[in-house]
Design a protein around this motif. Structure first.
Motif, PDB file in Angstrom:
ATOM      1  N   SER A 103     -46.144  -3.943 -65.547  1.00  0.00           N
ATOM      2  CA  SER A 103     -47.095  -4.580 -66.475  1.00  0.00           C
ATOM      3  C   SER A 103     -48.533  -4.266 -66.092  1.00  0.00           C
ATOM      4  CB  SER A 103     -46.898  -6.099 -66.481  1.00  0.00           C
ATOM      5  OG  SER A 103     -45.606  -6.404 -66.932  1.00  0.00           O
ATOM      6  N   LEU A 106     -49.170  -0.536 -66.916  1.00  0.00           N
ATOM      7  CA  LEU A 106     -49.347  -0.218 -68.341  1.00  0.00           C
ATOM      8  C   LEU A 106     -50.694  -0.725 -68.847  1.00  0.00           C
ATOM      9  CD1 LEU A 106     -45.730  -0.817 -69.688  1.00  0.00           C
ATOM     10  CD2 LEU A 106     -46.927   1.372 -69.497  1.00  0.00           C
ATOM     11  N   ASN A 115     -50.612   7.837 -71.340  1.00  0.00           N
ATOM     12  CA  ASN A 115     -49.269   7.482 -71.790  1.00  0.00           C
ATOM     13  C   ASN A 115     -48.310   7.533 -70.604  1.00  0.00           C
ATOM     14  OD1 ASN A 115     -50.171   7.465 -74.574  1.00  0.00           O
ATOM     15  ND2 ASN A 115     -50.278   9.697 -74.353  1.00  0.00           N
ATOM     16  N   ALA A 116     -47.145   6.866 -70.749  1.00  0.00           N
ATOM     17  CA  ALA A 116     -46.266   6.694 -69.589  1.00  0.00           C
ATOM     18  C   ALA A 116     -44.849   7.205 -69.813  1.00  0.00           C
ATOM     19  CB  ALA A 116     -46.207   5.222 -69.211  1.00  0.00           C
ATOM     20  N   VAL A 118     -41.718   6.381 -68.122  1.00  0.00           N
ATOM     21  CA  VAL A 118     -41.213   5.357 -67.205  1.00  0.00           C
ATOM     22  C   VAL A 118     -39.823   5.773 -66.727  1.00  0.00           C
ATOM     23  CG1 VAL A 118     -40.536   2.932 -66.977  1.00  0.00           C
ATOM     24  CG2 VAL A 118     -42.548   3.550 -68.351  1.00  0.00           C
ATOM     25  N   ILE A 140     -42.858  -3.205 -71.385  1.00  0.00           N
ATOM     26  CA  ILE A 140     -43.215  -2.205 -72.395  1.00  0.00           C
ATOM     27  C   ILE A 140     -43.707  -2.861 -73.690  1.00  0.00           C
ATOM     28  CG2 ILE A 140     -42.114  -0.585 -73.995  1.00  0.00           C
ATOM     29  CD1 ILE A 140     -40.542   0.464 -71.620  1.00  0.00           C
ATOM     30  N   ARG A 143     -47.428  -3.723 -73.862  1.00  0.00           N
ATOM     31  CA  ARG A 143     -48.451  -2.685 -73.657  1.00  0.00           C
ATOM     32  C   ARG A 143     -49.381  -2.592 -74.865  1.00  0.00           C
ATOM     33  NH1 ARG A 143     -44.225   0.024 -76.092  1.00  0.00           N
ATOM     34  NH2 ARG A 143     -44.733   1.889 -77.319  1.00  0.00           N
ATOM     35  N   THR A 147     -50.733   3.054 -76.356  1.00  0.00           N
ATOM     36  CA  THR A 147     -50.077   3.664 -75.192  1.00  0.00           C
ATOM     37  C   THR A 147     -48.660   4.087 -75.555  1.00  0.00           C
ATOM     38  OG1 THR A 147     -51.348   2.212 -73.736  1.00  0.00           O
ATOM     39  CG2 THR A 147     -49.429   3.323 -72.769  1.00  0.00           C
ATOM     40  N   VAL A 149     -44.927   5.496 -74.757  1.00  0.00           N
ATOM     41  CA  VAL A 149     -43.978   5.374 -73.644  1.00  0.00           C
ATOM     42  C   VAL A 149     -42.739   6.197 -73.950  1.00  0.00           C
ATOM     43  CG1 VAL A 149     -42.360   3.758 -72.545  1.00  0.00           C
ATOM     44  CG2 VAL A 149     -44.760   3.124 -72.789  1.00  0.00           C
TER      45      VAL A 149
END
Ligand code: G3P
Ligand code: MG
Length: 248
Positions: A103, A106, A115-116, A118, A140, A143, A147, A149
């Motif tokens: 958390s 993000l 951007n992620a 994960v 998620i 977020r 962003t 994911v």
């Protein structure tokens, strides 16, 4: 005579592995900030549960290698982990770095415009897949809307469980070398991408994947010349410890 421009990835195709882990302690906010400074758009990061069920960003199932502390995630609470120096092992200038939660990460990525990817780690101390993916989903969903994911894992069951919860997210199976039945395994999640060790890449694999609409990204490559022949053949992306090498 004209010469063709060098083939290379675009900004969206380069992911900073555990952040820019070549220049800052892996999986810390410092490593993610470094990726943003380099002009990267994506970071890859690893998540796992603490003993009391917090989702923390760390690669190993112990804190020994990447913090000043010791012990298994399965025996340490979030408070225990959050108190540890997660930067001095890399360089004393990073002594203030801590193991962030997903958390917190993000939230920072949202501010950094990153951007992620994960990566869900499965460790022996994880008692329940449901608990793990619930924690990922909760983080998620909170977020920032800008962003992006994607989810990756060596564990197809974790991807399947995540897909059931968040079917709009891209799922990527991680392999060292893709198995013979890669297409069936991807379909069983379903996953639309495979992330493979860069030494397992071949033009044939990229062509076959391309015919099926499957994305292929290579990990963990720190030498752009090793991928030069693959971009033109359809390589989707690279996961690297140092995005600057690819972002020229
Ligand atoms: O996402 C690719 C890479 O992170 C997989 O291996 O061990 O570095 O998490 P690992
Ligand atoms: Mg990883």
């Amino acid at each position: 005579m004209t010469s063709s421009a060098a083939i290379g990835p675009s900004r969206d195709q380069v992911q900073a592995h555990r952040g820019t882990s070549a220049l800052a302690p892996e999986n810390t906010l410092a490593a993610f900030r470094k990726a943003a400074e380099q002009g990267a758009k994506w970071v890859e990061l690893d998540v796992a549960l603490s003993a009391d069920g917090a989702l923390v960003v760390i690669h190993d199932d112990t804190v020994d290698r990447t913090t000043a502390g010791s012990g298994s995630l399965g025996t340490l609470s979030h408070a225990d982990i959050a108190a540890l120096d997660a930067g001095s092992w890399f360089d004393p200038q990073f002594a203030a770095e801590r193991v962030p939660t997903l958390s917190q990460t993000l939230s920072a990525l949202g501010e950094l415009g990153l951007n992620a990817n994960v990566e869900i780690k499965q460790h022996p101390h994880h008692r329940s897949l449901e608990q793990l993916v619930d924690a990922v989903q909760t983080a998620i969903k909170a977020r920032a809307s800008h962003t992006e994911v994607m989810i990756s894992s060596f564990d197809p069951q974790a991807l399947r469980a995540m897909h059931l919860r968040q079917p709009e997210l891209e799922m990527a199976i991680l392999w060292g070398r893709p198995p013979e039945d890669w297409e069936a395994q991807l379909a069983s999640v379903p996953a639309s991408a495979m992330h493979v060790h860069y030494k397992a890449l071949s033009i044939g694999l990229l062509e076959e994947a391309g015919k099926s609409g499957i994305k292929v990204r290579a990990w963990t490559c720190n030498n752009p010349t090793q991928l030069i022949s693959f971009w033109d053949a359809g390589l989707t992306g690279v996961i690297t410890d140092n995005p600057a090498l690819f972002l020229k």
